[in-house]
Design a protein around this motif. Sequence first.
Motif, PDB file in Angstrom:
ATOM      1  N   ARG A  93     -22.898  -4.454   2.475  1.00  0.00           N
ATOM      2  CA  ARG A  93     -22.167  -5.666   2.135  1.00  0.00           C
ATOM      3  C   ARG A  93     -22.965  -6.447   1.091  1.00  0.00           C
ATOM      4  O   ARG A  93     -24.183  -6.446   1.095  1.00  0.00           O
ATOM      5  CB  ARG A  93     -21.982  -6.556   3.368  1.00  0.00           C
ATOM      6  CG  ARG A  93     -21.004  -6.034   4.400  1.00  0.00           C
ATOM      7  CD  ARG A  93     -20.987  -6.978   5.585  1.00  0.00           C
ATOM      8  NE  ARG A  93     -20.124  -6.540   6.651  1.00  0.00           N
ATOM      9  CZ  ARG A  93     -18.876  -6.979   6.840  1.00  0.00           C
ATOM     10  NH1 ARG A  93     -18.386  -7.894   6.013  1.00  0.00           N
ATOM     11  NH2 ARG A  93     -18.149  -6.539   7.838  1.00  0.00           N
ATOM     12  N   SER A 123     -14.681   2.678   3.184  1.00  0.00           N
ATOM     13  CA  SER A 123     -15.067   1.275   3.163  1.00  0.00           C
ATOM     14  C   SER A 123     -16.559   1.070   3.367  1.00  0.00           C
ATOM     15  O   SER A 123     -17.119   0.069   2.910  1.00  0.00           O
ATOM     16  CB  SER A 123     -14.300   0.505   4.249  1.00  0.00           C
ATOM     17  OG  SER A 123     -14.587   1.055   5.531  1.00  0.00           O
ATOM     18  N   TYR A 129     -17.771  -4.381  -6.294  1.00  0.00           N
ATOM     19  CA  TYR A 129     -17.565  -5.442  -5.317  1.00  0.00           C
ATOM     20  C   TYR A 129     -16.896  -6.594  -6.074  1.00  0.00           C
ATOM     21  O   TYR A 129     -17.571  -7.414  -6.701  1.00  0.00           O
ATOM     22  CB  TYR A 129     -18.894  -5.910  -4.723  1.00  0.00           C
ATOM     23  CG  TYR A 129     -19.589  -4.893  -3.852  1.00  0.00           C
ATOM     24  CD1 TYR A 129     -19.630  -5.041  -2.470  1.00  0.00           C
ATOM     25  CD2 TYR A 129     -20.223  -3.785  -4.413  1.00  0.00           C
ATOM     26  CE1 TYR A 129     -20.289  -4.124  -1.663  1.00  0.00           C
ATOM     27  CE2 TYR A 129     -20.876  -2.864  -3.611  1.00  0.00           C
ATOM     28  CZ  TYR A 129     -20.899  -3.035  -2.242  1.00  0.00           C
ATOM     29  OH  TYR A 129     -21.553  -2.108  -1.442  1.00  0.00           O
ATOM     30  N   GLN A 130     -15.570  -6.642  -6.015  1.00  0.00           N
ATOM     31  CA  GLN A 130     -14.859  -7.614  -6.831  1.00  0.00           C
ATOM     32  C   GLN A 130     -15.158  -9.053  -6.403  1.00  0.00           C
ATOM     33  O   GLN A 130     -15.366  -9.922  -7.256  1.00  0.00           O
ATOM     34  CB  GLN A 130     -13.351  -7.346  -6.763  1.00  0.00           C
ATOM     35  CG  GLN A 130     -12.533  -8.185  -7.735  1.00  0.00           C
ATOM     36  CD  GLN A 130     -11.103  -7.717  -7.795  1.00  0.00           C
ATOM     37  OE1 GLN A 130     -10.691  -6.841  -7.043  1.00  0.00           O
ATOM     38  NE2 GLN A 130     -10.326  -8.286  -8.692  1.00  0.00           N
ATOM     39  N   GLU A 131     -15.183  -9.307  -5.096  1.00  0.00           N
ATOM     40  CA  GLU A 131     -15.422 -10.674  -4.620  1.00  0.00           C
ATOM     41  C   GLU A 131     -16.835 -11.149  -4.948  1.00  0.00           C
ATOM     42  O   GLU A 131     -17.056 -12.340  -5.205  1.00  0.00           O
ATOM     43  CB  GLU A 131     -15.179 -10.753  -3.116  1.00  0.00           C
ATOM     44  CG  GLU A 131     -13.738 -10.482  -2.710  1.00  0.00           C
ATOM     45  CD  GLU A 131     -13.548 -10.567  -1.210  1.00  0.00           C
ATOM     46  OE1 GLU A 131     -14.460 -11.071  -0.520  1.00  0.00           O
ATOM     47  OE2 GLU A 131     -12.494 -10.119  -0.713  1.00  0.00           O
ATOM     48  N   ALA A 171     -19.199  -9.254   1.550  1.00  0.00           N
ATOM     49  CA  ALA A 171     -18.014  -8.498   1.131  1.00  0.00           C
ATOM     50  C   ALA A 171     -18.313  -7.003   1.061  1.00  0.00           C
ATOM     51  O   ALA A 171     -19.418  -6.591   0.671  1.00  0.00           O
ATOM     52  CB  ALA A 171     -17.537  -8.993  -0.230  1.00  0.00           C
ATOM     53  N   TRP A 172     -17.309  -6.193   1.434  1.00  0.00           N
ATOM     54  CA  TRP A 172     -17.385  -4.742   1.287  1.00  0.00           C
ATOM     55  C   TRP A 172     -16.872  -4.357  -0.101  1.00  0.00           C
ATOM     56  O   TRP A 172     -16.186  -5.136  -0.759  1.00  0.00           O
ATOM     57  CB  TRP A 172     -16.548  -4.046   2.349  1.00  0.00           C
ATOM     58  CG  TRP A 172     -17.119  -4.107   3.729  1.00  0.00           C
ATOM     59  CD1 TRP A 172     -16.660  -4.847   4.774  1.00  0.00           C
ATOM     60  CD2 TRP A 172     -18.260  -3.407   4.221  1.00  0.00           C
ATOM     61  NE1 TRP A 172     -17.430  -4.663   5.890  1.00  0.00           N
ATOM     62  CE2 TRP A 172     -18.432  -3.774   5.579  1.00  0.00           C
ATOM     63  CE3 TRP A 172     -19.168  -2.500   3.661  1.00  0.00           C
ATOM     64  CZ2 TRP A 172     -19.455  -3.259   6.373  1.00  0.00           C
ATOM     65  CZ3 TRP A 172     -20.193  -1.989   4.447  1.00  0.00           C
ATOM     66  CH2 TRP A 172     -20.323  -2.369   5.788  1.00  0.00           C
ATOM     67  N   TYR A 202       0.860  -1.172   0.000  1.00  0.00           N
ATOM     68  CA  TYR A 202       0.000   0.000   0.000  1.00  0.00           C
ATOM     69  C   TYR A 202       0.899   1.226   0.000  1.00  0.00           C
ATOM     70  O   TYR A 202       1.866   1.298   0.766  1.00  0.00           O
ATOM     71  CB  TYR A 202      -0.912  -0.008   1.230  1.00  0.00           C
ATOM     72  CG  TYR A 202      -1.681  -1.300   1.382  1.00  0.00           C
ATOM     73  CD1 TYR A 202      -2.946  -1.445   0.841  1.00  0.00           C
ATOM     74  CD2 TYR A 202      -1.122  -2.384   2.070  1.00  0.00           C
ATOM     75  CE1 TYR A 202      -3.657  -2.637   0.975  1.00  0.00           C
ATOM     76  CE2 TYR A 202      -1.815  -3.574   2.219  1.00  0.00           C
ATOM     77  CZ  TYR A 202      -3.082  -3.698   1.655  1.00  0.00           C
ATOM     78  OH  TYR A 202      -3.768  -4.880   1.784  1.00  0.00           O
ATOM     79  N   THR A 223     -14.626  -2.861  -3.148  1.00  0.00           N
ATOM     80  CA  THR A 223     -13.170  -2.843  -3.344  1.00  0.00           C
ATOM     81  C   THR A 223     -12.673  -1.599  -4.064  1.00  0.00           C
ATOM     82  O   THR A 223     -11.495  -1.245  -3.953  1.00  0.00           O
ATOM     83  CB  THR A 223     -12.726  -4.078  -4.132  1.00  0.00           C
ATOM     84  OG1 THR A 223     -13.506  -4.166  -5.344  1.00  0.00           O
ATOM     85  CG2 THR A 223     -12.934  -5.341  -3.316  1.00  0.00           C
ATOM     86  N   SER A 224     -13.526  -0.914  -4.848  1.00  0.00           N
ATOM     87  CA  SER A 224     -13.092   0.282  -5.562  1.00  0.00           C
ATOM     88  C   SER A 224     -14.311   1.093  -5.974  1.00  0.00           C
ATOM     89  O   SER A 224     -15.437   0.600  -5.954  1.00  0.00           O
ATOM     90  CB  SER A 224     -12.267  -0.087  -6.809  1.00  0.00           C
ATOM     91  OG  SER A 224     -13.069  -0.786  -7.749  1.00  0.00           O
TER      92      SER A 224
END
Length: 449
Positions: free
Chosen positions: A259, A238, A279-281, A263-264, A184, A266-267
């Motif tokens: 959520r 987030s 939400y990539q996941e 999942a939260w 990071y 991601t971008s």
Amino acid sequence: MTLIELDRDAPLDPEAGRRPPPWRYRHAGLLVVAVLLIALGGAAPGPAVLWRYLGAIDAKDAVSPIQLAGGRLYTVTSTGRERAVTAWEMTQPARRLWTVQVPMTRGHDPAQSIFGSIRVQRSGDLVLLSESLATTAVDTATGRTRWTSPVRITVAGGVGYTVGWIFRPGTAYDESSGDPGALYFSADGEAHTEPPVRTELRGVDLATGKQLWAYAAAGAATVDPAPGTPAALLITSSDRLTLRAVATGDVLAETELVRIDGAWPTSASVVGDVVLVEYQEAARELVYEARTLRRIWQREISPMLPDAVDCQDVLCSADGGETWVLDPATGRPVWPVTEADRLYRRAGYLLETDAATGAPVRLVDPRTGASRVDLEGWAEEVGGATEDGPLLLRRGGAAGGQTFGVVLPGHPEVRLLGTAEVAPEECAADEHHLVCRDEAGLRIWAYRI
């Protein structure tokens, strides 16, 4: 009712049978022609375009890139441990206005005399010179330093702002270790092994360099300029989206993020008038109105598959091997993108470039995809264009020179400007000027009045 004022001092009509000589009609005839040209403006050419050579400046030691801001040209030179920025007025001939020394920052490598590039921003009567961490604000007319900042300043709506990420002590990455894992990065490019503990956002008064307001978000957050007025910043953390006024820091709108499948997000990114939260996941994307932060639709995505078309200023989606432009209000496909690898706004249209060569292909209507301007034969656009400003194009000309053309907003045609004996390696343009580098320095043309 129309009232006509009579001219009591006007001469009497000529006597019957005595026709004035032809020369008496000359000025009246010219006036009629001028009135007709104005009245028939739709049939007349659009805004005036003028291809005029203004001259050259001795700037062969200037480093790249060529920078134009606020109607002026700025060159940067570096010698050893010193660096200077010079402002030029693009008159005929071009005139040097001032030169200012830029303080060194951590971005300078004393052993190799390497500098980071300087970014020039114009805001009112100030010019901001930013490189690496520092920003120097100088007077537009004189080059006199008004104030300096140890952090990089970005301008939005006439107000400056800074973004910083704060990391837990002891998390700096040891490059010599070669340890694998996620990294990071802070604002100064330093790598860390853990995400930041908070993100700090500050508003800056450009007249004085003093802080106007401050805000901190827990963890990592992104900050993007939001469309519309008043000027605002979209903060994506987030668990929430927050819209804050640049001038005051006041909250204009806010919404909590949810959520999805545990999942939260991601971008997040701003495209036109909407915000995309990925939400990539969960392979899902939620879409919000940029000014109200009201959620309007969502879609499934395939984050592991790269998009065939790079849609920078418009919403796109790959479906069944085709890429479609989407209606931002509903997410429904509107028209397919064919034979293009990039799609972005220029001159009020969307510019398509060739998938194989990157050359411009055509300008299309953003709403329907209908072709508006054929750009076949042009090699590339000249850097420096804005979304709604003119599109300047170039192609190889006779005897090794370069031929230039322009598309003005609202006028679906390429207007040929002229040919210049310059190499194609580096040219830049703003809404009125073209600047190209050659072995002697920089050459300047005016192309629009």
